[in-house]
Motif scaffolding. Sequence first.
Motif, short mmCIF file in Angstrom:
data_model
loop_
_atom_site.label_atom_id
_atom_site.label_comp_id
_atom_site.label_asym_id
_atom_site.label_seq_id
_atom_site.Cartn_x
_atom_site.Cartn_y
_atom_site.Cartn_z
N CYS A 33 21.19 -23.04 -36.93
CA CYS A 33 20.96 -22.19 -38.10
C CYS A 33 19.94 -21.09 -37.82
N GLY A 34 19.12 -21.30 -36.80
CA GLY A 34 18.14 -20.28 -36.43
C GLY A 34 16.83 -20.35 -37.20
N ALA A 35 16.66 -21.35 -38.07
CA ALA A 35 15.44 -21.42 -38.89
C ALA A 35 14.20 -21.65 -38.03
N LEU A 75 21.93 -22.63 -28.86
CA LEU A 75 21.11 -23.82 -29.00
C LEU A 75 19.66 -23.47 -28.66
N PRO A 76 18.74 -23.73 -29.60
CA PRO A 76 17.35 -23.38 -29.33
C PRO A 76 16.73 -24.26 -28.23
N VAL A 77 15.87 -23.63 -27.42
CA VAL A 77 15.09 -24.39 -26.43
C VAL A 77 13.62 -24.02 -26.62
N ILE A 78 12.79 -25.02 -26.52
CA ILE A 78 11.35 -24.79 -26.74
C ILE A 78 10.63 -24.73 -25.38
N ALA A 92 10.54 -19.81 -37.80
CA ALA A 92 9.33 -20.58 -38.07
C ALA A 92 8.25 -20.37 -37.01
N CYS A 93 8.65 -20.24 -35.78
CA CYS A 93 7.68 -20.26 -34.69
C CYS A 93 6.92 -18.94 -34.57
N ASN A 94 5.59 -19.01 -34.65
CA ASN A 94 4.77 -17.82 -34.55
C ASN A 94 4.35 -17.53 -33.11
N GLU A 95 4.72 -18.42 -32.20
CA GLU A 95 4.27 -18.28 -30.82
C GLU A 95 5.38 -17.78 -29.91
N SER A 96 6.51 -17.43 -30.48
CA SER A 96 7.70 -17.05 -29.70
C SER A 96 8.02 -18.08 -28.62
N ALA A 97 7.85 -19.34 -28.98
CA ALA A 97 8.10 -20.41 -27.99
C ALA A 97 9.56 -20.85 -27.98
N ILE A 98 10.33 -20.36 -28.95
CA ILE A 98 11.71 -20.82 -29.03
C ILE A 98 12.68 -19.70 -28.68
N THR A 99 13.53 -19.96 -27.73
CA THR A 99 14.59 -19.01 -27.38
C THR A 99 15.91 -19.77 -27.51
N ALA A 108 7.89 -31.30 -27.08
CA ALA A 108 8.63 -30.56 -28.12
C ALA A 108 10.05 -30.36 -27.63
N GLU A 109 11.01 -30.90 -28.38
CA GLU A 109 12.38 -30.75 -27.92
C GLU A 109 13.38 -30.71 -29.07
N VAL A 110 14.51 -30.02 -28.81
CA VAL A 110 15.58 -29.93 -29.80
C VAL A 110 16.67 -30.94 -29.43
N ASN A 111 17.09 -31.71 -30.41
CA ASN A 111 18.18 -32.66 -30.20
C ASN A 111 19.51 -31.94 -30.49
#
Lengths: 291, 291
Positions: free
Chosen positions: B108-110, B66-69, B114-121, B98-101
């Motif tokens: 899916c990992g898209a 699950l992605p976290v921002i 997309a993120c150019n700031e490596s803010a999503i793990t 910024a949050e993932v529901n």
Amino acid sequence: MKEITILSGKGGTGKTSVTAALGSLAGNAVFCDNDVDAADLHLIFQPEINEAYTFSSGWNVTINTTKCTRCNSCLDYCRFDAIRTMSDGGFVIDPLKCEGCRLCERICPANAILAEENKNNHWFVSSSRFGPLVHAKMGIGSENSGKLVTRVRQKAKEIASGSDSRFIINDGPPGIGCSAIASLSGINTALIVIEPSKSGLHDAQRLIELIQSFKIEACAIINKYTINDAFTSQIEKYLEILSIPVLAKLPFDKEMVLAMTEGKTIIEYNPESEISQKITHVWEGLARKTG
Amino acid sequence: MSFRIAIASGKGGTGKTTVSVNLYHFLAANDGLRISLLDCDVEEPNDAIFFPDASLVKEVEIFRDLPVIDTDKCTFCRRCVEYCEFNAIVVIPPANYAEVNASLCHSCGACIVACNESAITERKETIGKMTSFRPERNMNLIEGRLKIGSSMQTMVIKELKKSAPADDDITLFDAPPGTSCPVVETIHDADYVILVTEPTLFGLHDLKLMVELLEEMDKEFGVVINKAGLGDQSLYDYLQSNQLEVLGEIPFSQEYAGLYAKGDILNKIPQEIKNSYQSIVEAMELRRSKK
Ligand code: SF4
Ligand code: SF4
Ligand code: SF4
Ligand code: SF4
């Protein structure tokens, strides 16, 4: 306006027959079939379709093999193992595995991947002898059943508020997955139809846990209770501990099947039967409580 | 390679579980064969109820990513929102939000791409569990169980199928009810599909949807009529006019329904029902030998 969803956890507990019977008593109500995957309520309601709509169920993604340079990127990125190599070395997407996330389309350096909207879900606004019915026919093997449930419920709400209806009655989907979740959000009462068997109890427990996580008021009907008296009392005890009222215990009666075969509710088929009288009593109670 | 048979039904409650469990039991009676049963009805798994004496082999949790921002790194550019086909990300720049529901995310990992700031793990999130039992020396039973509130049933089924012992002679998949994505996931790599139906209006209607799905998927299949004698003739007319293969009929018996309720259908099987299963077993053996 009050919204009631009738659910069963497990299929085949007689939920739709009970919903239809309650429906024939409701008078001023709008009906909504939330079981979009295997919609059955219309078989008894025999509605006349007034409006038909399509609903997108995601994307149909394909690879153009002449543009594809066989770089392997999409294969690495797709998390659903939906992309396969063919015997000639070309790439192909298995539509049954593809989730339509479009990541491959975005990363393909050769612009060889194309996503087109899939419009094979249909939903309808109909009139019936019991009142308006909103129902759907989901495309075979479709995604997004939860979203389609949300869509039909939205429409039912619009109709209900436009016509001063007192109730919305939802025939819920089986299971506890995305469509069950979508059929529970924001309702007033969940009515659970339980069959007295080991698996019926097991399924009901999982469903009740889900309902309680939404903090929705629940009540129950035990259907076909004569099949197993011991389980019936076990279920009653379990529900009592959770303070979930049992509104009725309905006996097993072949008349339920015979009524269905004629496209009738049990109330229409035999208003004098024990089941009809008990269901009438349930509706009066529900109407008083939620009305 | 194992011969894979999926047992499915358009509608819940037609006796899909009963048929799966009995078939498993009768196939395994030939103790030269190794049989596994995968309970893919992950929203309401019930098969294990019928094997109370089976030994527990192991229980494992199933996770998804699950992605976290990280809002310290995030520039609130909304690129991830554009990439997410499932509307699972909310980014409100003025609020630095910024949050993932999790309930909408399909993992899916898209967004990560997309993120150019490596803010999503990504972090691991439990979506269910898998439990293996061994009812007899030559039998494996593996159950998938969706965590309540999760809508990742397809992924649980996928993991379940990966865990199936590849060298067993026959693998049975007990599919979820309906025709939507979890069903497709269950049956798409089956060699043969058994459709369980009942001779009622609902049973016939949902069977037709299922036949449509299987024809589209180009699957070989046959029909088992459960609760024969309960409803009417229209199912038989349909089967005949479409020349569908009927593998067997299992007569309706209120007494047997009572045994089912107790989870005790494998001990006191009436001779008539035994015969029905024997002939289905023979039909399956024949198909397997042809493969
Ligand atoms: S990413 Fe594009 S070019 Fe590369 S293999 Fe896939 S379809 Fe072909
Ligand atoms: S759209 Fe997503 S799931 Fe479908 S093939 Fe492309 S990457 Fe895989
Ligand atoms: S993993 Fe996919 S579905 Fe989940 S938030 Fe990211 S883009 Fe959306
Ligand atoms: S793409 Fe990255 S930086 Fe942009 S909003 Fe999403 S998480 Fe933040």
